[in-house]
Design an enzyme around this catalytic site. Structure first.
Site, mmCIF file in Angstrom:
data_model
loop_
_atom_site.group_PDB
_atom_site.id
_atom_site.type_symbol
_atom_site.label_atom_id
_atom_site.label_comp_id
_atom_site.label_asym_id
_atom_site.label_seq_id
_atom_site.Cartn_x
_atom_site.Cartn_y
_atom_site.Cartn_z
ATOM 1 N N TRP A 101 -52.561 -71.198 -38.968
ATOM 2 C CA TRP A 101 -52.834 -69.796 -38.656
ATOM 3 C C TRP A 101 -54.136 -69.320 -39.272
ATOM 4 C CZ3 TRP A 101 -51.002 -68.135 -34.506
ATOM 5 C CH2 TRP A 101 -49.729 -68.547 -34.056
ATOM 6 N N ASP A 171 -52.883 -61.897 -44.520
ATOM 7 C CA ASP A 171 -51.911 -62.028 -43.427
ATOM 8 C C ASP A 171 -50.567 -62.306 -44.089
ATOM 9 O OD1 ASP A 171 -50.232 -62.800 -41.373
ATOM 10 O OD2 ASP A 171 -51.636 -64.225 -40.485
ATOM 11 N N LYS A 195 -40.895 -62.040 -37.441
ATOM 12 C CA LYS A 195 -40.404 -62.995 -38.422
ATOM 13 C C LYS A 195 -39.433 -62.346 -39.421
ATOM 14 C CE LYS A 195 -44.483 -65.918 -38.059
ATOM 15 N NZ LYS A 195 -43.801 -67.067 -37.451
#
Length: 366
Positions: A101, A171, A195
């Site tokens: 990511w 993040d 999530k």
């Protein structure tokens, strides 16, 4: 048979919240309208949104000089939006490469015109099983970007690298509300919902307002200043995900808040990590000091045996245990709503599987 959902996202939500959504779906607050039908300019929505925002600010202890946005587009949209908004003085951005990511964020940032993107540290040499902690900066940067928890690699920054005086962008998609982040150590935080909060379709941004130019001349939906001015209501917001997120925030407050969630997550992962550390068959892939509190990848070292384990686990109610396609093996994702009993069920199954395989191996050797 009891089913436990180890999915990395979209992930398990609190059963109490799902039940409340079901009960209110046809008529939200006795309005005779579904929450999916109410106007984003109605009093019903405004009250729901403001309550959710206030609850989030309380849960994360967000200082008053930080603004909170509830946006569309997923966390991936922020890979472009953050550089446009924050990389405006030096136009230099520093990234720490911790896996998939962060690499995606780096690639997107490099598409933003007139920005210089430097990878200042990387875990590549360890196949991303270790996190870089020593980070040296040889020029001024508008910010340093960190992916705090890496869902695929199973690593997590429990303590931020020493970057004194440097603006940090984090993040926190996969450990938001499950770990006590000190918001004041960041200039900006962002997180997708699917999530650890609720259904996909909403992204949270928490930004220190003093970092933003008042006149940025950016497209409206990519301009934090315009979005803040309209309080996340510049266009039709993701009403249903915001509603679901608000219910999760209320549930979290009833559970004791983020501190209590972190303690529970510590206990859940400790049980699984202890199994991995003492197993003669299974191996945890992340470096122990860098292990995640939410995502635990592991393997037997054999693709055939991994596949056998995944197949049998699924048949025994341990769902979505297969590792990410980029990593292989297995992965157990255990966010706030995931019960301790589910981890115990996984560990018990792993022990039984290991004993059976060792007996098969012993018989074969004879």
């Amino acid at each position: 048979m009891k089913v436990y959902n180890f999915s990395a996202g979209p992930a398990m939500m609190p059963p109490e919240v799902v039940a409340q959504i079901q009960a209110e779906l046809v008529s939200y607050r006795d309005s005779e309208m579904s929450v999916m039908e109410i106007s984003h300019r109605s009093v019903l929505y405004e009250e729901m949104f403001q309550t959710a925002k206030a609850d989030l600010r309380e849960l994360l202890a967000v200082p008053k000089d930080y603004k909170i946005l509830f946006l569309q587009g997923g966390a991936s949209t922020q890979f472009t939006t953050v550089p446009l908004n924050l990389a405006r003085k030096t136009k230099n951005i520093a990234f720490v490469d911790t896996g998939h990511w962060s690499q995606t964020a780096i690639a997107d940032a490099r598409l933003v015109p007139e920005r210089r993107v430097d990878v200042v540290a990387s875990g590549k040499s360890s196949a991303y099983t270790h996190l870089p902690h020593e980070i040296a900066l040889d020029r001024p940067y508008d910010y340093v970007h960190l992916t705090i928890n890496n869902t695929i690699e199973g690593t997590m920054y429990r303590k931020l690298p020493e970057l004194q005086g440097q603006t940090i962008v984090g993040d926190i998609s996969s450990n938001i509300l499950g770990y006590q982040h000190n918001v004041q150590k960041y200039g900006l935080l962002y997180a997708s919902a699917q999530k650890n909060i609720g259904p996909a379709g909403m992204t949270l941004v928490i930004v220190k307002e003093s970092l933003l130019d008042k006149e940025q001349d950016l497209p409206s939906m990519l301009d934090y200043v315009k979005l803040i001015k309209r309080d996340s209501n510049l266009n039709t917001p993701p009403v249903f995900p915001i509603y679901a997120a608000g219910l999760v925030f209320q549930w979290l407050k009833k559970q004791g808040g983020v501190k209590q969630m972190q303690q529970q997550n510590e206990a859940k992962t400790a049980l699984l990590y202890d199994m991995l550390d003492n197993s003669k068959l299974f191996l945890g892939t992340a470096h122990a000091p860098d292990r995640s509190l939410t995502n635990v990848p592991f393997t037997t070292g054999s693709k055939e045996l991994d596949e056998k384990f995944i197949t049998q686990a699924e048949k025994n109610g341990l769902k979505n245990i297969r590792g990410h396609v980029l990593a292989g093996g297995m992965r157990a994702s255990m966010y706030n709503a995931f019960p301790f009993e589910g981890v115990k069920a996984l560990v018990d199954f792993m022990k039984a599987f290991e004993q059976k395989e060792r007996r098969i191996y012993a018989t074969t050797m004879k």
